[in-house]
Motif scaffolding. Structure first.
Motif, PDB file in Angstrom:
ATOM      1  N   THR A  22      24.350  -8.023   1.892  1.00  8.76           N
ATOM      2  CA  THR A  22      24.416  -7.935   0.409  1.00  8.76           C
ATOM      3  C   THR A  22      25.670  -8.553  -0.145  1.00  8.76           C
ATOM      4  O   THR A  22      25.792  -8.945  -1.114  1.00  8.76           O
ATOM      5  CB  THR A  22      24.310  -6.332   0.347  1.00  8.76           C
ATOM      6  N   GLU A  23      26.752  -8.384   0.696  1.00  9.98           N
ATOM      7  CA  GLU A  23      28.077  -9.079   0.327  1.00  9.98           C
ATOM      8  C   GLU A  23      27.821 -10.413   0.153  1.00  9.98           C
ATOM      9  O   GLU A  23      28.425 -11.058  -0.574  1.00  9.98           O
ATOM     10  CB  GLU A  23      29.102  -8.577   1.398  1.00  9.98           C
ATOM     11  N   ARG A  24      27.371 -10.901   1.372  1.00  7.44           N
ATOM     12  CA  ARG A  24      27.304 -12.413   1.007  1.00  7.44           C
ATOM     13  C   ARG A  24      26.460 -12.947  -0.398  1.00  7.44           C
ATOM     14  O   ARG A  24      26.791 -13.919  -0.796  1.00  7.44           O
ATOM     15  CB  ARG A  24      26.421 -13.200   2.216  1.00  7.44           C
ATOM     16  N   ILE A  25      25.180 -12.120  -0.403  1.00  6.05           N
ATOM     17  CA  ILE A  25      24.602 -12.340  -1.647  1.00  6.05           C
ATOM     18  C   ILE A  25      25.510 -12.375  -2.922  1.00  6.05           C
ATOM     19  O   ILE A  25      25.467 -13.228  -3.883  1.00  6.05           O
ATOM     20  CB  ILE A  25      23.294 -11.739  -1.760  1.00  6.05           C
ATOM     21  N   TYR A  26      26.354 -11.178  -3.018  1.00  4.63           N
ATOM     22  CA  TYR A  26      27.376 -10.884  -4.358  1.00  4.63           C
ATOM     23  C   TYR A  26      28.165 -12.018  -4.085  1.00  4.63           C
ATOM     24  O   TYR A  26      28.499 -12.668  -5.257  1.00  4.63           O
ATOM     25  CB  TYR A  26      28.018  -9.492  -3.721  1.00  4.63           C
ATOM     26  N   ARG A  27      28.793 -12.694  -3.144  1.00  2.96           N
ATOM     27  CA  ARG A  27      29.871 -13.593  -3.317  1.00  2.96           C
ATOM     28  C   ARG A  27      29.353 -14.820  -3.881  1.00  2.96           C
ATOM     29  O   ARG A  27      29.800 -15.522  -4.556  1.00  2.96           O
ATOM     30  CB  ARG A  27      30.409 -13.764  -1.649  1.00  2.96           C
ATOM     31  N   LEU A  28      27.939 -15.074  -3.330  1.00  2.00           N
ATOM     32  CA  LEU A  28      27.137 -16.440  -3.767  1.00  2.00           C
ATOM     33  C   LEU A  28      27.083 -16.420  -5.204  1.00  2.00           C
ATOM     34  O   LEU A  28      27.510 -17.233  -5.964  1.00  2.00           O
ATOM     35  CB  LEU A  28      26.021 -16.400  -3.103  1.00  2.00           C
ATOM     36  N   PHE A  29      26.504 -15.296  -5.783  1.00  2.00           N
ATOM     37  CA  PHE A  29      26.476 -15.233  -7.212  1.00  2.00           C
ATOM     38  C   PHE A  29      27.449 -14.980  -7.988  1.00  2.00           C
ATOM     39  O   PHE A  29      27.643 -15.871  -8.899  1.00  2.00           O
ATOM     40  CB  PHE A  29      25.311 -13.971  -7.479  1.00  2.00           C
ATOM     41  N   THR A  30      28.573 -14.289  -7.518  1.00  2.05           N
ATOM     42  CA  THR A  30      29.681 -14.321  -8.181  1.00  2.05           C
ATOM     43  C   THR A  30      30.709 -15.871  -8.230  1.00  2.05           C
ATOM     44  O   THR A  30      31.140 -16.064  -9.307  1.00  2.05           O
ATOM     45  CB  THR A  30      30.773 -13.350  -7.640  1.00  2.05           C
ATOM     46  N   GLY A  31      30.401 -16.617  -7.229  1.00  5.70           N
ATOM     47  CA  GLY A  31      31.037 -17.773  -7.272  1.00  5.70           C
ATOM     48  C   GLY A  31      30.292 -18.678  -8.008  1.00  5.70           C
ATOM     49  O   GLY A  31      30.996 -19.402  -8.525  1.00  5.70           O
ATOM     50  N   TYR A  32      28.821 -18.531  -8.067  1.00  2.00           N
ATOM     51  CA  TYR A  32      28.203 -19.483  -9.200  1.00  2.00           C
ATOM     52  C   TYR A  32      28.377 -19.237 -10.288  1.00  2.00           C
ATOM     53  O   TYR A  32      28.915 -19.993 -11.017  1.00  2.00           O
ATOM     54  CB  TYR A  32      26.658 -19.212  -8.758  1.00  2.00           C
ATOM     55  N   LEU A  33      28.684 -17.670 -10.819  1.00  2.00           N
ATOM     56  CA  LEU A  33      29.105 -17.454 -12.065  1.00  2.00           C
ATOM     57  C   LEU A  33      30.464 -18.026 -12.577  1.00  2.00           C
ATOM     58  O   LEU A  33      30.753 -18.521 -13.723  1.00  2.00           O
ATOM     59  CB  LEU A  33      28.937 -16.158 -12.404  1.00  2.00           C
TER      60      LEU A  33
END
Ligand code: ZN
Ligand code: ZN
Length: 163
Positions: A22-33
């Motif tokens: 879940t943390e990796r997914i959050y990091r990916l999306f936050t980074g993209y945004l």
């Protein structure tokens, strides 16, 4: 009508490494945004959380219906899904009548879909032999494959019985 049976077969187990997933997914999306000058707003977070808890392929309408009580509109669902697709967090499965349904696609093995045209259930399948044939054919003709989707439309076991 839609059944509630678990559809996402090839999904990471909800075990101890679920949290880091879940943390990796959050990091990916936050980074993209962040790369687009955007933030993970409360509404975007709710949509992402809803995805991570889902055990079936979701339509835009499913997400909207589940989250509208939080003041999330259809346009927000639409735009957020677009962004999640752009950063390859989710993938879409073309459903019935051209209505796409979406699934989380991070760290999941490649799979294809069997789609029931009566109840809408989507079953996930893997065809290693078929994948090998495709790769070989592409190699022979010098085609570099990037992605593919196989969708087989028909009647699921339950609906076939009731026919
Ligand atoms: Zn069915
Ligand atoms: Zn799937």
């Amino acid at each position: 009508m839609r059944t509630c049976a678990k559809e996402l077969v090839y999904f990471r187990q909800r075990n101890s490494d679920r949290k880091s997933y879940t943390e990796r997914i959050y990091r990916l999306f936050t980074g993209y945004l962040a790369g687009h000058g955007l933030r993970l707003t409360g509404q975007r977070r709710l949509i992402l959380d809803y995805f991570l808890k889902a055990d079936r392929h979701l339509s835009r309408e499913d997400i909207y219906t589940a989250l509208r009580r939080h003041g999330i509109g259809r346009a927000t669902v639409f735009r957020t899904l677009k962004m999640m697709e752009k950063c390859k967090l989710v993938d879409h499965v073309v459903g019935m009548a051209g209505k796409p349904r979406f699934e989380v696609n991070i760290e999941r093995p490649h799979h294809d879909h069997l789609i029931c045209i009566n109840c809408g259930r989507i079953q996930e399948v893997r065809w290693p032999k078929l994948e090998a044939i495709q790769e070989e054919t592409c190699r022979k003709i010098g085609f570099t494959p990037n992605w593919h989707h196989h969708e087989i439309f028909g009647w699921c076991r339950d609906c076939s019985r009731k026919k």
